[in-house]
Design an enzyme around this catalytic site. Sequence first.
Site, mmCIF file in Angstrom:
data_model
loop_
_atom_site.group_PDB
_atom_site.id
_atom_site.type_symbol
_atom_site.label_atom_id
_atom_site.label_comp_id
_atom_site.label_asym_id
_atom_site.label_seq_id
_atom_site.Cartn_x
_atom_site.Cartn_y
_atom_site.Cartn_z
ATOM 1 N N GLU A 445 1.099 -1.034 -0.053
ATOM 2 C CA GLU A 445 -0.011 -0.602 -0.093
ATOM 3 C C GLU A 445 0.599 1.374 0.086
ATOM 4 O O GLU A 445 0.372 2.340 0.704
ATOM 5 C CB GLU A 445 -1.249 -0.382 1.534
ATOM 6 C CG GLU A 445 -2.323 0.917 1.097
ATOM 7 C CD GLU A 445 -2.781 0.887 -0.413
ATOM 8 O OE1 GLU A 445 -3.194 -0.154 -0.926
ATOM 9 O OE2 GLU A 445 -2.511 1.748 -1.047
HETATM 10 C C1 LIG Z 1 1.622 -9.688 0.050
HETATM 11 C C2 LIG Z 1 1.601 -8.427 -0.993
HETATM 12 C C3 LIG Z 1 0.189 -8.049 -1.117
HETATM 13 C C4 LIG Z 1 0.396 -6.633 -2.129
HETATM 14 N N1 LIG Z 1 -1.221 -6.493 -2.350
HETATM 15 C C5 LIG Z 1 -1.417 -5.464 -3.566
HETATM 16 C C6 LIG Z 1 -2.815 -5.314 -4.406
HETATM 17 O O1 LIG Z 1 -3.882 -6.087 -3.469
HETATM 18 N N2 LIG Z 1 -2.947 -4.799 -5.054
HETATM 19 C C7 LIG Z 1 -1.821 -3.669 -6.018
HETATM 20 O O2 LIG Z 1 -1.666 -3.690 -6.781
HETATM 21 N N3 LIG Z 1 -0.743 -4.265 -4.902
HETATM 22 C C8 LIG Z 1 -0.102 -5.437 -3.835
HETATM 23 N N4 LIG Z 1 1.444 -5.406 -3.856
HETATM 24 C C9 LIG Z 1 2.378 -4.556 -4.354
HETATM 25 C C10 LIG Z 1 2.585 -3.400 -3.022
HETATM 26 O O3 LIG Z 1 1.450 -2.312 -3.130
HETATM 27 C C11 LIG Z 1 4.161 -2.771 -3.891
HETATM 28 O O4 LIG Z 1 5.157 -4.298 -4.047
HETATM 29 C C12 LIG Z 1 4.424 -1.722 -3.102
HETATM 30 O O5 LIG Z 1 3.834 -0.267 -3.968
HETATM 31 C C13 LIG Z 1 6.144 -1.965 -3.380
HETATM 32 O O6 LIG Z 1 6.767 -0.840 -4.834
HETATM 33 P P1 LIG Z 1 7.210 -2.565 -5.044
HETATM 34 O O7 LIG Z 1 7.406 -4.186 -4.408
HETATM 35 O O8 LIG Z 1 7.224 -2.825 -7.103
HETATM 36 O O9 LIG Z 1 8.858 -2.058 -4.791
HETATM 37 P P2 LIG Z 1 9.328 -0.535 -5.612
HETATM 38 O O10 LIG Z 1 8.811 0.433 -6.393
HETATM 39 O O11 LIG Z 1 10.999 -1.243 -6.266
HETATM 40 O O12 LIG Z 1 10.827 -0.189 -4.415
HETATM 41 C C14 LIG Z 1 11.706 -0.557 -4.145
HETATM 42 C C15 LIG Z 1 12.771 0.390 -3.085
HETATM 43 O O13 LIG Z 1 12.850 1.217 -3.463
HETATM 44 C C16 LIG Z 1 11.697 2.687 -2.726
HETATM 45 N N5 LIG Z 1 11.263 3.860 -3.828
HETATM 46 C C17 LIG Z 1 10.764 3.395 -5.140
HETATM 47 N N6 LIG Z 1 10.078 4.537 -5.498
HETATM 48 C C18 LIG Z 1 10.882 5.632 -5.167
HETATM 49 C C19 LIG Z 1 10.655 6.686 -4.335
HETATM 50 N N7 LIG Z 1 10.214 7.862 -6.362
HETATM 51 N N8 LIG Z 1 10.775 7.651 -3.670
HETATM 52 C C20 LIG Z 1 12.260 7.011 -2.234
HETATM 53 N N9 LIG Z 1 11.878 5.715 -1.847
HETATM 54 C C21 LIG Z 1 11.790 5.095 -3.130
HETATM 55 C C22 LIG Z 1 10.915 1.558 -2.262
HETATM 56 O O14 LIG Z 1 10.166 2.347 -0.621
HETATM 57 C C23 LIG Z 1 11.656 0.316 -1.952
HETATM 58 O O15 LIG Z 1 12.170 0.427 -0.599
HETATM 59 C C24 LIG Z 1 1.206 -6.242 -2.437
HETATM 60 C C25 LIG Z 1 2.629 -6.293 -2.451
HETATM 61 C C26 LIG Z 1 2.700 -7.827 -1.165
HETATM 62 C C27 LIG Z 1 3.990 -7.946 -0.699
#
Ligand SMILES: Cc1cc2nc3c(=O)[nH]c(=O)nc-3n(C[C@H](O)[C@H](O)[C@H](O)COP(=O)(O)OP(=O)(O)OC[C@H]3O[C@@H](n4cnc5c(N)ncnc54)[C@H](O)[C@@H]3O)c2cc1C
Length: 602
Positions: A445
Amino acid sequence: MAEYKVPLKDMSFLLYEVFKADQMWQKLPKLAEQVDKDTAQAILQECAKIAEQELAPISRQGDEVGVTFNEGVVTTAPGYKEAFNTYAEGGWTALGGDVNYGGMGMPKMLTAMHEEMLCSADISFALYPVLTAGAALSLAKHGSEALKERYLTRMYAGEWSASMCLTESHSGSDLGIIRTKAIPQEDGSYNITGNKIFITGGEHDLTENIVHLVLAKLPDAPAGPRGISLFLVPKFHVNDDETLGAHNNVSCGSIEHKMGINASATCVMNFDDSKGYLIGDLNKGLACMFTMMNFERIGVGIQGLGAAVRSYQNALEYAKDRLQGRALDSKVNGVKNPDQEADSIMVHGDVRRMLLNMKALNEGSRALSSYISMQLDYATYGKGEEQIKGEALAALMTPVAKAFFTDLGFENTVTGQQVFGGHGFIREWGQEQLVRDARITQIYEGTNGIQAMDLLVRKIASSKGAMLKVFTDEVNTYIQANKNNAAMTEFIVPLGETVNDLTELTADLLAKSQDNINELGASANDYLHVFGYTAMAYIWARMAQVSLDQKDNNGDSGNDFYQSKLHTARYYFTRLLPRRISLIASAKSGCDCMFDINDELF
Ligand SMILES: Cc1cc2nc3c(=O)[nH]c(=O)nc-3n(C[C@H](O)[C@H](O)[C@H](O)COP(=O)(O)OP(=O)(O)OC[C@H]3O[C@@H](n4cnc5c(N)ncnc54)[C@H](O)[C@@H]3O)c2cc1C
């Protein structure tokens, strides 16, 4: 694991003594029709029964068995379907819903407490109804009348659930680069094609239909976030007579195997020319989705709190029973438990530290969550100034609720585990499940890093500090009103220093960011926590004030509940609020030490 007991007394204390919710409900005409104190109490008590008796008992099995996947079919753990049916039949899926479509229209102050109960009992279970409630909120606010009539009533009835489909494998925090396509059709619908990952409740056997809210782009849409639209894509088509029709080419490709929340289905979802219906305006989908996302962000904060509350309850029960060592002052003051070979670990300062950290941060988080919920209720049902202020405070505090409560929530599940010593690491006592389940709350989220950026860059810096002032003005007014109350001096003086420090830190960072914008990104996480501890100090002062009044009303010694509150308030101010000092030093230290080092030197 100790039996979960809903902290009903604390919830009533917050609702009626600290925030006077019953008086607020009477003042707001639409709420006055829906709720009064008797109704609210009945709701909390009945919900407590469901959480304690139906949901908490299935959590362990849910963790061990998890969700199973077989050729696209997802089956939840034993007991989940029965529990969901009981939950839906009890009307709980309609609790916060729009009254025009079968919802109960209960205020956020109540539904937030209901969410805490669900999450303490079992976060995995909670995710299914809480995501559905968030999707319903977005649909109610932005959907067409036809969509609302067709889908909302069935979602509130618990017959259909919902999912939130944002994330793609290459697109997580940055939703501007999603690739899922929406092609307009002659009948006004859209064909949706794309792959979404990590979709909670994307597929399961709890409900007969699943309503997916999907972000996608039209082929000619502007690049980036301004080209995103929101679509409702049902798993099964719905016929004109309201019966379910053919499958809508929405399929689950696989489920994830995870560190925690094993009973929640986390799905890869494939949309293949699936029929979708536009929600809101074209290319304004992100704003519509934010209605759901802001709801879920506070909800995820409450998940962190829920797990931490369970951790505290377990750890406290264990600490009272566990006999190890003698109290440090035994030689001076005599042995505390001479009939046994050792004292309870409650005699040890470090164990008391751990328990009080959890107690003070949990009760503070619950109180702050109630305060934010109250702002949302003013934003939804209020008028004029009070509505504008409610909106501003809710927007300001949403990233704080998400990130601060979940960072503290995870800390408190680990602290609770530590109270158990080695017994916290093995599965028998259930503490390690809480640690694993709470960990995701800091990530999904919008990661907590993204929340911190939202607070400092989008809210504080973009408004040139004006949004912060709405909050600090309120706290300063409170301080002025109470500065001559001698009994409150121990809280009012440090609260004043804390608010001044936050104001000064904000000015310092905004000034530095004029020369180097990286100052904001580098200090955002520390800043969010300074803000969180400050907001919690304000709420603890208000709780202390009510407790002091009540203690006086109840005679010299007061009663146990208010005595406990006062002790905990003192603990918060003396032992936890000072954390902000090192956070401020870190935030002010500048970004050069982060950016001077070349990537190759990491
Ligand atoms: C169990 C689980 C359930 C989930 N449920 C849902 C769901 O129902 N629907 C849905 O759509 N998604 C869902 N997600 C996805 C979840 O919301 C994302 O994993 C999360 O938002 C982070 O995206 P990412 O994993 O691609 O990480 P990335 O965006 O690749 O981030 C990697 C790191 O970089 C940092 N970062 C990235 N961009 C920036 C920035 N601009 N400034 C500072 N730091 C930054 C992040 O904080 C993080 O530490 C779920 C994930 C999991 C694991």
